[in-house]
Design a protein around this motif. Structure first.
Motif, PDB file in Angstrom:
ATOM      1  N   HIS A 282       0.834  -1.200   0.000  1.00 50.19           N
ATOM      2  CA  HIS A 282       0.000   0.000   0.000  1.00 50.19           C
ATOM      3  C   HIS A 282       0.875   1.259   0.000  1.00 50.19           C
ATOM      4  CE1 HIS A 282      -3.226   2.763   1.180  1.00 50.19           C
ATOM      5  NE2 HIS A 282      -2.463   3.149   2.181  1.00 50.19           N
ATOM      6  N   VAL A 283       1.902   1.257   0.827  1.00 49.37           N
ATOM      7  CA  VAL A 283       2.813   2.409   0.908  1.00 49.37           C
ATOM      8  C   VAL A 283       3.530   2.617  -0.429  1.00 49.37           C
ATOM      9  CG1 VAL A 283       4.889   3.316   2.042  1.00 49.37           C
ATOM     10  CG2 VAL A 283       3.060   2.290   3.408  1.00 49.37           C
ATOM     11  N   ALA A 284       3.965   1.539  -1.063  1.00 42.99           N
ATOM     12  CA  ALA A 284       4.625   1.653  -2.371  1.00 42.99           C
ATOM     13  C   ALA A 284       3.669   2.243  -3.411  1.00 42.99           C
ATOM     14  CB  ALA A 284       5.136   0.287  -2.818  1.00 42.99           C
ATOM     15  N   ALA A 285       2.413   1.831  -3.367  1.00 43.55           N
ATOM     16  CA  ALA A 285       1.423   2.376  -4.296  1.00 43.55           C
ATOM     17  C   ALA A 285       1.160   3.854  -4.001  1.00 43.55           C
ATOM     18  CB  ALA A 285       0.123   1.568  -4.213  1.00 43.55           C
ATOM     19  N   GLN A 286       1.118   4.217  -2.720  1.00 39.16           N
ATOM     20  CA  GLN A 286       0.954   5.625  -2.354  1.00 39.16           C
ATOM     21  C   GLN A 286       2.107   6.452  -2.920  1.00 39.16           C
ATOM     22  OE1 GLN A 286       0.690   5.624   1.965  1.00 39.16           O
ATOM     23  NE2 GLN A 286      -1.353   6.506   1.795  1.00 39.16           N
ATOM     24  N   TRP A 287       3.327   5.941  -2.761  1.00 36.27           N
ATOM     25  CA  TRP A 287       4.500   6.662  -3.261  1.00 36.27           C
ATOM     26  C   TRP A 287       4.361   6.906  -4.762  1.00 36.27           C
ATOM     27  CZ3 TRP A 287       8.478   9.484  -1.747  1.00 36.27           C
ATOM     28  CH2 TRP A 287       9.462   9.773  -2.691  1.00 36.27           C
ATOM     29  N   ALA A 288       4.022   5.853  -5.495  1.00 35.09           N
ATOM     30  CA  ALA A 288       3.888   5.974  -6.945  1.00 35.09           C
ATOM     31  C   ALA A 288       2.810   6.995  -7.318  1.00 35.09           C
ATOM     32  CB  ALA A 288       3.575   4.614  -7.550  1.00 35.09           C
ATOM     33  N   ASP A 289       1.716   7.014  -6.561  1.00 37.93           N
ATOM     34  CA  ASP A 289       0.638   7.973  -6.817  1.00 37.93           C
ATOM     35  C   ASP A 289       1.076   9.408  -6.546  1.00 37.93           C
ATOM     36  OD1 ASP A 289      -1.153   5.937  -7.480  1.00 37.93           O
ATOM     37  OD2 ASP A 289      -2.151   5.964  -5.521  1.00 37.93           O
ATOM     38  N   LYS A 290       1.837   9.601  -5.491  1.00 41.09           N
ATOM     39  CA  LYS A 290       2.181  10.952  -5.048  1.00 41.09           C
ATOM     40  C   LYS A 290       3.365  11.553  -5.796  1.00 41.09           C
ATOM     41  CE  LYS A 290       0.262  10.506  -0.422  1.00 41.09           C
ATOM     42  NZ  LYS A 290      -0.610  11.669  -0.344  1.00 41.09           N
ATOM     43  N   ASP A 291       4.340  10.753  -6.199  1.00 41.50           N
ATOM     44  CA  ASP A 291       5.525  11.275  -6.887  1.00 41.50           C
ATOM     45  C   ASP A 291       5.179  11.533  -8.351  1.00 41.50           C
ATOM     46  OD1 ASP A 291       8.091  12.115  -7.472  1.00 41.50           O
ATOM     47  OD2 ASP A 291       8.911  10.082  -7.582  1.00 41.50           O
TER      48      ASP A 291
END
Length: 121
Positions: free
Chosen positions: A42-51
């Motif tokens: 989930h955190v990795a997906a958040q990172w991809a969404d935000k960057d």
């Protein structure tokens, strides 16, 4: 009836939004527990969404950060942006605090309590 309402509310916590308009299901296997692996995904997906610009750093605007003190604490190298490591460390610390029984998974009750402890701004 009460159990149904509690489970429905808990389901909302387990499928918390990662970024505006997007959801990443934290409980990927739908077993009512969030494992560290599910959380890390989930955190990795958040990172991809935000960057958004893909530069490997999050600005406060990209992160949607509103709390200056939280941002400063997460920005451990003090450069004004968050690296993926800084972002992940902040999220990982939240999981560790939320896992009150220390078993490496978050129950519905633990996830609900952790989200209630610090309201979103």
């Amino acid at each position: 009836m009460r159990r149904t309402l509690v489970m429905a509310a808990a389901g909302l916590v387990l499928a918390a939004p990662a970024a505006a308009g997007q959801k990443h299901d934290l409980d990927a296997d739908k077993n009512g527990q969030i494992t560290r692996a599910e959380f890390d995904g989930h955190v990795a997906a958040q990172w991809a969404d935000k960057d958004k610009n893909g530069d490997g750093q999050l600005t406060r605007d990209e992160a949607g950060a509103k709390d200056a003190a939280d941002w400063t604490a997460a920005d451990t190298d003090g450069n004004g942006t968050l690296s993926q490591a800084e972002f992940t460390a902040k999220k990982s610390a939240w999981f560790t605090r939320a896992d009150t029984d220390g078993n490496g998974t978050l129950s519905t009750a633990e996830a609900t309590a952790a989200k209630a402890a610090k309201p979103r701004r």
